[in-house]
Design a protein around this motif. Sequence first.
Motif, mmCIF file in Angstrom:
data_model
loop_
_atom_site.group_PDB
_atom_site.id
_atom_site.type_symbol
_atom_site.label_atom_id
_atom_site.label_comp_id
_atom_site.label_asym_id
_atom_site.label_seq_id
_atom_site.Cartn_x
_atom_site.Cartn_y
_atom_site.Cartn_z
ATOM 1 N N ASN A 1 2.914 3.349 -6.754
ATOM 2 C CA ASN A 1 1.922 3.741 -5.720
ATOM 3 C C ASN A 1 1.239 2.251 -5.529
ATOM 4 O O ASN A 1 1.322 1.215 -6.424
ATOM 5 N N THR A 2 0.482 2.441 -4.458
ATOM 6 C CA THR A 2 -0.232 1.144 -3.897
ATOM 7 C C THR A 2 0.562 -0.123 -4.174
ATOM 8 O O THR A 2 0.067 -1.139 -4.826
ATOM 9 N N SER B 1 4.002 4.013 -1.137
ATOM 10 C CA SER B 1 4.447 4.509 -2.394
ATOM 11 C C SER B 1 6.027 4.562 -2.220
ATOM 12 O O SER B 1 6.477 4.792 -1.382
ATOM 13 N N ARG C 1 -0.935 2.385 -11.530
ATOM 14 C CA ARG C 1 -0.048 2.347 -10.309
ATOM 15 C C ARG C 1 1.135 3.075 -10.392
ATOM 16 O O ARG C 1 1.617 3.531 -9.483
ATOM 17 N N GLY D 1 0.895 -1.124 0.071
ATOM 18 C CA GLY D 1 -0.053 -0.048 -0.062
ATOM 19 C C GLY D 1 0.889 1.349 -0.215
ATOM 20 O O GLY D 1 0.076 2.458 -0.165
#
Length: 124
Positions: free
Chosen positions: A82-83, A15, A65, A13
Amino acid sequence: RLVESGGTWVQPGDSLRLSCKGSENTFSSYYVGWFRQAPGKEREFVAGITWGGGNVHYSDSMEGRFIISRENAKRTVYLQMNTMKPEDTAVYYCAAKETYDPRPITTSYEYNIWGQGTRVTVSS
């Protein structure tokens, strides 16, 4: 010569931003790609960006992402992730090819300059 940095351990989750810095004054004429290689797997294309940043390309599994960008004045290409997921765990490499071709370059053999890689681990 390319030097990657920014790899580290992160939790799912989170970054993370990787950097790829070139040493050539002609860096702005290079297409730069990011690849990754997970343990026991083949190296795979992640994202690529054309010489001026006008075109970006992503692997289908990463699009949405990951974001690739570049600052030619700093001779640097970034990969914003990200994520993040555990399956993003890998050694990430940047590679470059001098070309003004706007098409994506997704196969590793087309590149003639590689960095040493930076390790990213995603786990809880």
